[in-house]
Design a protein around this motif. Structure first.
Motif, short mmCIF file in Angstrom:
data_model
loop_
_atom_site.label_atom_id
_atom_site.label_comp_id
_atom_site.label_asym_id
_atom_site.label_seq_id
_atom_site.Cartn_x
_atom_site.Cartn_y
_atom_site.Cartn_z
N THR A 1 0.87 -1.17 0.00
CA THR A 1 0.00 0.00 0.00
C THR A 1 0.91 1.22 0.00
OG1 THR A 1 -1.71 -1.20 1.20
CG2 THR A 1 -1.85 1.22 1.22
N ARG B 1 -2.94 3.60 -1.47
CA ARG B 1 -3.42 2.88 -2.65
C ARG B 1 -2.86 1.45 -2.64
NH1 ARG B 1 -6.73 5.33 -6.82
NH2 ARG B 1 -6.43 4.18 -8.75
N ASP C 1 -2.54 -1.82 -10.36
CA ASP C 1 -3.37 -1.02 -9.46
C ASP C 1 -4.65 -1.79 -9.17
OD1 ASP C 1 -4.42 1.26 -8.07
OD2 ASP C 1 -5.57 1.74 -9.88
N GLU C 2 -4.78 -2.25 -7.92
CA GLU C 2 -5.92 -3.11 -7.57
C GLU C 2 -7.26 -2.37 -7.71
OE1 GLU C 2 -5.74 -6.27 -6.84
OE2 GLU C 2 -3.75 -6.69 -6.04
N THR C 3 -7.27 -1.05 -7.45
CA THR C 3 -8.52 -0.28 -7.46
C THR C 3 -9.14 -0.25 -8.85
OG1 THR C 3 -7.53 1.11 -5.76
CG2 THR C 3 -9.55 1.92 -6.79
N THR C 4 -8.33 -0.01 -9.86
CA THR C 4 -8.87 0.16 -11.22
C THR C 4 -8.49 -1.00 -12.14
OG1 THR C 4 -6.89 1.34 -11.99
CG2 THR C 4 -8.64 2.68 -10.99
#
Ligand SMILES: [Zn+2]
Length: 316
Positions: A165, A169, A188-191
């Motif tokens: 992280t 993020r 990028d895990e989020t997107t």
């Protein structure tokens, strides 16, 4: 207002006129990839004075606690303009630079981020320590003035394979090899955006000066299995499918098979350089130059591989 008075006014306002008067303008335009994720797409060309060395894709992620930069570009000037392009989109500071691999077009902008940690895989730092100045000198020769004041800034932090992280993020750092002996990918895990570095090229011929083709092909299979929604290749347009992986694999397999076949037939290097490249690759940018570079880098090893068969006398 006269030019002299304008310059005096700018100087009084603290604006550096020297940089704008002499610096190379990269005209960087961040391309949105996903929420808070951007890429800067370079030209699909060889290094030249006209492109200032900007033949590379870099990127950045605007995280809750600051901005994460992925690759800093070919020169100090590029890095500074990358930083300025980021500042137009967010007031958050850059808090981390991640370098995908040791090739100079990806790493020489790091000087623009004094005080910001620059991380790479340990082997990337080793390569830059040993060969950074030679790589830098080569770019000065090819690119010229846009390289002004650029020096090698060595990474001061280590990146390792696994989940991290950074600035709030969640990222997955993926340590791989094949294009070089140390290729870092950033997921990028989020997107579900994958910054693949030079493990993936698209519509631009792959470069192979430090490549291990079997390792690269194995890595491409692993990339194929990743759940990405967008893929930023090291060179070529942004992808939202697996086409770049398939194209890179197809080209590398052909290159391997072609060089192996040529070595078995006993062709010498000038003959290999004359071999036709299949129709399906002819649209790839800088094809002839990269093919010739690949032959000169890779063919001697394929010739060596055939040596045990040479002592057998040929039937007359
Ligand atoms: Zn590279």
């Amino acid at each position: 207002m006269s030019w002299l008075r304008l310059l005096a006014a700018l100087a009084a306002a603290g604006v550096s006129t020297l940089a704008s008067a002499t610096g190379f303008d990269y005209r960087l335009q961040p391309v949105p990839v996903a929420d808070g994720v951007y890429t800067l797409i370079g030209k699909s060309e060889n290094f030249s004075r006209d492109n200032g060395g900007n033949i590379v894709n870099t990127g950045f992620i605007i995280a809750p606690g600051g901005v994460i930069v992925i690759d800093s570009g070919p020169s100090k000037g590029y890095g500074e303009q990358q930083r300025a392009a980021i500042a137009k989109l967010t007031g958050k500071p850059v808090v981390q630079v991640l370098l995908t691999h040791a090739h100079p077009d990806h790493v020489l902008g790091s000087q623009a981020y004094p005080g910001v940690p620059v991380a790479s895989l340990p082997a990337t730092t080793t390569t830059l320590t040993q060969s950074g100045d030679a790589l830098l000198g080569n770019l000065y020769r090819l690119v010229g003035d846009a390289m002004r004041d650029t020096e090698v800034r060595l990474p001061n932090a280590e990146a390792h394979d696994g989940a991290v992280t950074i600035a709030g993020r969640k990222l997955r750092l993926i340590a791989a090899r094949g294009h070089t002996d140390a290729d870092l990918m950033v997921f990028d895990e989020t997107t579900r955006t994958l910054f693949a570095g030079d493990l993936v090229f698209f519509d631009r011929t792959p470069t192979t000066p430090n490549a291990d083709i079997p390792a690269w092909l194995t890595t491409l299979d692993a990339i194929d299995a990743l759940p990405f929604a967008a893929l930023v290749p090291g060179h070529g347009p942004l992808l939202r499918d697996h086409a770049g992986i398939a194209q890179t694999r197809d080209y590398l397999r052909w290159l391997r098979d072609s060089l192996q076949g040529a070595a078995r037939r006993g062709l010498d290097m000038p003959e290999v350089l004359q071999l036709p490249v299949p129709e399906r690759f002819r649209h790839l940018a800088v094809l002839r130059t990269e093919y010739e570079r690949s032959v000169s880098h890779l063919y001697p090893a394929y010739e060596l591989d055939t040596l045990p068969t040479i002592p057998r006398s040929k039937p007359k």
